[in-house]
Design a protein around this motif. Structure first.
Motif, PDB file in Angstrom:
ATOM      1  N   GLU A 202       0.838  -1.205   0.000  1.00  0.00           N
ATOM      2  CA  GLU A 202       0.000   0.000   0.000  1.00  0.00           C
ATOM      3  C   GLU A 202       0.873   1.255   0.000  1.00  0.00           C
ATOM      4  OE1 GLU A 202      -2.384  -0.476   3.457  1.00  0.00           O
ATOM      5  OE2 GLU A 202      -3.540  -2.156   2.635  1.00  0.00           O
ATOM      6  N   ALA A 203       1.967   1.219   0.735  1.00  0.00           N
ATOM      7  CA  ALA A 203       2.889   2.358   0.742  1.00  0.00           C
ATOM      8  C   ALA A 203       3.486   2.576  -0.645  1.00  0.00           C
ATOM      9  CB  ALA A 203       3.996   2.137   1.761  1.00  0.00           C
ATOM     10  N   ALA A 204       3.898   1.496  -1.299  1.00  0.00           N
ATOM     11  CA  ALA A 204       4.475   1.615  -2.633  1.00  0.00           C
ATOM     12  C   ALA A 204       3.477   2.207  -3.616  1.00  0.00           C
ATOM     13  CB  ALA A 204       4.955   0.244  -3.114  1.00  0.00           C
ATOM     14  N   ALA A 205       2.223   1.815  -3.464  1.00  0.00           N
ATOM     15  CA  ALA A 205       1.185   2.330  -4.367  1.00  0.00           C
ATOM     16  C   ALA A 205       0.962   3.826  -4.192  1.00  0.00           C
ATOM     17  CB  ALA A 205      -0.122   1.576  -4.130  1.00  0.00           C
ATOM     18  N   ALA A 206       1.371   4.372  -3.039  1.00  0.00           N
ATOM     19  CA  ALA A 206       1.169   5.788  -2.756  1.00  0.00           C
ATOM     20  C   ALA A 206       2.339   6.654  -3.202  1.00  0.00           C
ATOM     21  CB  ALA A 206       0.940   5.983  -1.256  1.00  0.00           C
ATOM     22  N   VAL A 207       3.380   6.045  -3.761  1.00  0.00           N
ATOM     23  CA  VAL A 207       4.620   6.768  -4.083  1.00  0.00           C
ATOM     24  C   VAL A 207       4.757   6.933  -5.598  1.00  0.00           C
ATOM     25  CG1 VAL A 207       7.133   6.755  -3.856  1.00  0.00           C
ATOM     26  CG2 VAL A 207       5.714   5.825  -2.027  1.00  0.00           C
ATOM     27  N   PRO A 208       5.036   8.128  -6.075  1.00  0.00           N
ATOM     28  CA  PRO A 208       5.313   8.303  -7.508  1.00  0.00           C
ATOM     29  C   PRO A 208       6.572   7.532  -7.897  1.00  0.00           C
ATOM     30  CG  PRO A 208       4.935  10.424  -6.431  1.00  0.00           C
ATOM     31  CD  PRO A 208       5.071   9.409  -5.344  1.00  0.00           C
ATOM     32  N   PRO A 209       6.634   6.985  -9.094  1.00  0.00           N
ATOM     33  CA  PRO A 209       7.801   6.194  -9.498  1.00  0.00           C
ATOM     34  C   PRO A 209       9.122   6.956  -9.385  1.00  0.00           C
ATOM     35  CG  PRO A 209       6.009   5.927 -11.064  1.00  0.00           C
ATOM     36  CD  PRO A 209       5.584   7.005 -10.122  1.00  0.00           C
ATOM     37  N   GLU A 210       9.083   8.266  -9.501  1.00  0.00           N
ATOM     38  CA  GLU A 210      10.308   9.069  -9.446  1.00  0.00           C
ATOM     39  C   GLU A 210      10.902   9.139  -8.046  1.00  0.00           C
ATOM     40  OE1 GLU A 210       7.413  10.035 -10.708  1.00  0.00           O
ATOM     41  OE2 GLU A 210       7.876   9.883 -12.857  1.00  0.00           O
ATOM     42  N   HIS A 211      10.187   8.603  -7.057  1.00  0.00           N
ATOM     43  CA  HIS A 211      10.677   8.614  -5.675  1.00  0.00           C
ATOM     44  C   HIS A 211      10.992   7.206  -5.174  1.00  0.00           C
ATOM     45  CE1 HIS A 211      10.009  12.859  -4.438  1.00  0.00           C
ATOM     46  NE2 HIS A 211       9.201  12.834  -5.491  1.00  0.00           N
ATOM     47  N   VAL A 212      11.264   6.284  -6.088  1.00  0.00           N
ATOM     48  CA  VAL A 212      11.410   4.875  -5.726  1.00  0.00           C
ATOM     49  C   VAL A 212      12.768   4.334  -6.173  1.00  0.00           C
ATOM     50  CG1 VAL A 212      10.585   2.556  -6.336  1.00  0.00           C
ATOM     51  CG2 VAL A 212       8.963   4.320  -5.649  1.00  0.00           C
ATOM     52  N   LEU A 213      13.375   3.546  -5.291  1.00  0.00           N
ATOM     53  CA  LEU A 213      14.502   2.687  -5.642  1.00  0.00           C
ATOM     54  C   LEU A 213      14.159   1.273  -5.196  1.00  0.00           C
ATOM     55  CD1 LEU A 213      17.517   4.917  -4.485  1.00  0.00           C
ATOM     56  CD2 LEU A 213      16.773   4.505  -6.840  1.00  0.00           C
ATOM     57  N   GLY A 248       1.338  -0.788  -9.964  1.00  0.00           N
ATOM     58  CA  GLY A 248       0.589  -0.811 -11.205  1.00  0.00           C
ATOM     59  C   GLY A 248       1.432  -0.446 -12.412  1.00  0.00           C
ATOM     60  N   GLN A 249       2.710  -0.818 -12.371  1.00  0.00           N
ATOM     61  CA  GLN A 249       3.651  -0.489 -13.428  1.00  0.00           C
ATOM     62  C   GLN A 249       4.164  -1.762 -14.094  1.00  0.00           C
ATOM     63  OE1 GLN A 249       5.713   2.794 -13.851  1.00  0.00           O
ATOM     64  NE2 GLN A 249       3.870   3.729 -13.010  1.00  0.00           N
ATOM     65  N   ASP A 250       4.582  -1.631 -15.328  1.00  0.00           N
ATOM     66  CA  ASP A 250       5.354  -2.685 -15.974  1.00  0.00           C
ATOM     67  C   ASP A 250       6.758  -2.662 -15.388  1.00  0.00           C
ATOM     68  OD1 ASP A 250       5.847  -4.558 -18.444  1.00  0.00           O
ATOM     69  OD2 ASP A 250       7.466  -3.073 -18.464  1.00  0.00           O
ATOM     70  N   ASP A 251       7.347  -3.827 -15.130  1.00  0.00           N
ATOM     71  CA  ASP A 251       8.645  -3.838 -14.449  1.00  0.00           C
ATOM     72  C   ASP A 251       9.744  -3.201 -15.285  1.00  0.00           C
ATOM     73  OD1 ASP A 251       8.731  -5.962 -16.227  1.00  0.00           O
ATOM     74  OD2 ASP A 251       9.536  -7.406 -14.795  1.00  0.00           O
ATOM     75  N   GLU A 252       9.694  -3.351 -16.596  1.00  0.00           N
ATOM     76  CA  GLU A 252      10.718  -2.733 -17.435  1.00  0.00           C
ATOM     77  C   GLU A 252      10.575  -1.207 -17.412  1.00  0.00           C
ATOM     78  OE1 GLU A 252      12.909  -3.569 -21.662  1.00  0.00           O
ATOM     79  OE2 GLU A 252      10.772  -4.038 -21.504  1.00  0.00           O
ATOM     80  N   GLU A 253       9.338  -0.728 -17.465  1.00  0.00           N
ATOM     81  CA  GLU A 253       9.111   0.719 -17.398  1.00  0.00           C
ATOM     82  C   GLU A 253       9.572   1.273 -16.050  1.00  0.00           C
ATOM     83  OE1 GLU A 253       5.396   3.920 -17.691  1.00  0.00           O
ATOM     84  OE2 GLU A 253       5.045   1.764 -17.876  1.00  0.00           O
TER      85      GLU A 253
END
Length: 271
Positions: A202-213, A248-253
């Motif tokens: 749920e936390a990951a779903a709340a984070v924009p992809p640009e803030h993720v490693l 909700g992302q494609d892993d390559e994207e």
């Protein structure tokens, strides 16, 4: 949603190559590191940041990074290892931080799960590491276990460095949003693959992809279905796939966005 059926180019944002060897009963030799990284590359993991938790391990991390083009280093003393850390230790950490292969000050922060060191002492050393990150102009890589409120408070009080990475993020969606609002980056470990970790998804779903490693924290936090066995950078695609699914992302994207974030945070492309 794709998984590990094809290789996705990615880097491991946090691992402990020396501890991998020690846990296996081996010496952390250059040959051991080369073997780990060869297995990682075969899985699409083309680089790794090996992270110090004592002055001695930080020194080893820098030496490993110098010896291997696909290895980078972070230097610091873990909050449970701060007993005996003195001014000379900080002088050595600052010297190590100046090495061009050092990309972060970490891991540092607070750990209230273990009682090896006093919280007040941890907080003092966390503040000193924040100051070191600012002087060294390196991102701050945070260890936060059962100490969310104090970690965030001290960052506010001291003024965070330009870039902050929460290693092995363990907070919920509300904390994730607070971190994003502050400009911090959240690094997700293999725990996100566990059935009993819905709050982390749920936390990951709340984070924009640009803030993720994404990271392994090897040899710890091994992703499903290998949980209970030592972790390794080669298993990172399993965590990436679970993270992508939660977001909700494609892993390559998502891997492409993580590569861009890594270049922005660490000042160079790592993959």
């Amino acid at each position: 949603m794709t998984t590990t059926s094809r290789r996705v180019r990615i880097f491991d944002a946090h691992t402990h190559l020396d501890a991998m060897a020690t846990r296996a009963g081996l010496e952390p030799t250059p040959e051991f590191v080369a073997g780990v990284m060869a297995e990682a590359r075969a899985a699409g993991v083309v680089a790794a940041i090996t992270v110090g938790d004592t002055v001695a391990s930080s020194r080893w991390c820098v030496e490993a990074a110098r010896a291997h083009p696909d290895v980078y280093a972070a230097v610091a003393v873990h909050p449970t290892e701060i007993d005996g850390l003195d001014d000379d230790g900080y002088v050595e950490l600052e010297r190590l931080a100046a090495d061009p292969k050092v990309v972060a000050i970490g891991e540092t922060g607070l750990d209230y799960y273990w009682d090896r060191t006093k919280p007040a002492d941890q907080q003092e050393h966390f503040r000193r590491h924040i100051a070191l990150a600012k002087r060294a102009r390196r991102p701050l890589m945070i260890h936060d276990r059962d100490a969310h409120a104090d970690v965030l408070r001290i960052l506010r009080e001291e003024g965070a460095p330009e870039h902050v990475v929460f290693h092995a993020f363990s907070g919920g969606a509300a904390m994730a949003r607070e971190c994003v609002d502050a400009g911090y980056v959240l690094s997700f470990p293999g725990v996100i693959t566990f059935k009993n970790a819905p709050q982390l998804r749920e936390a990951a779903a709340a984070v924009p992809p640009e803030h993720v490693l994404v990271e392994t924290d090897a040899p710890f936090l091994t992703p499903h279905p290998h949980r209970g066995r030592p972790n390794a950078p080669r298993l990172l695609p399993l965590t990436l796939a679970a993270l992508a699914g939660a977001m909700g992302q494609d892993d390559e994207e998502l891997a492409g966005k993580i590569r861009s974030t890594g270049a922005r945070i660490f000042g160079r492309p790592l993959a």
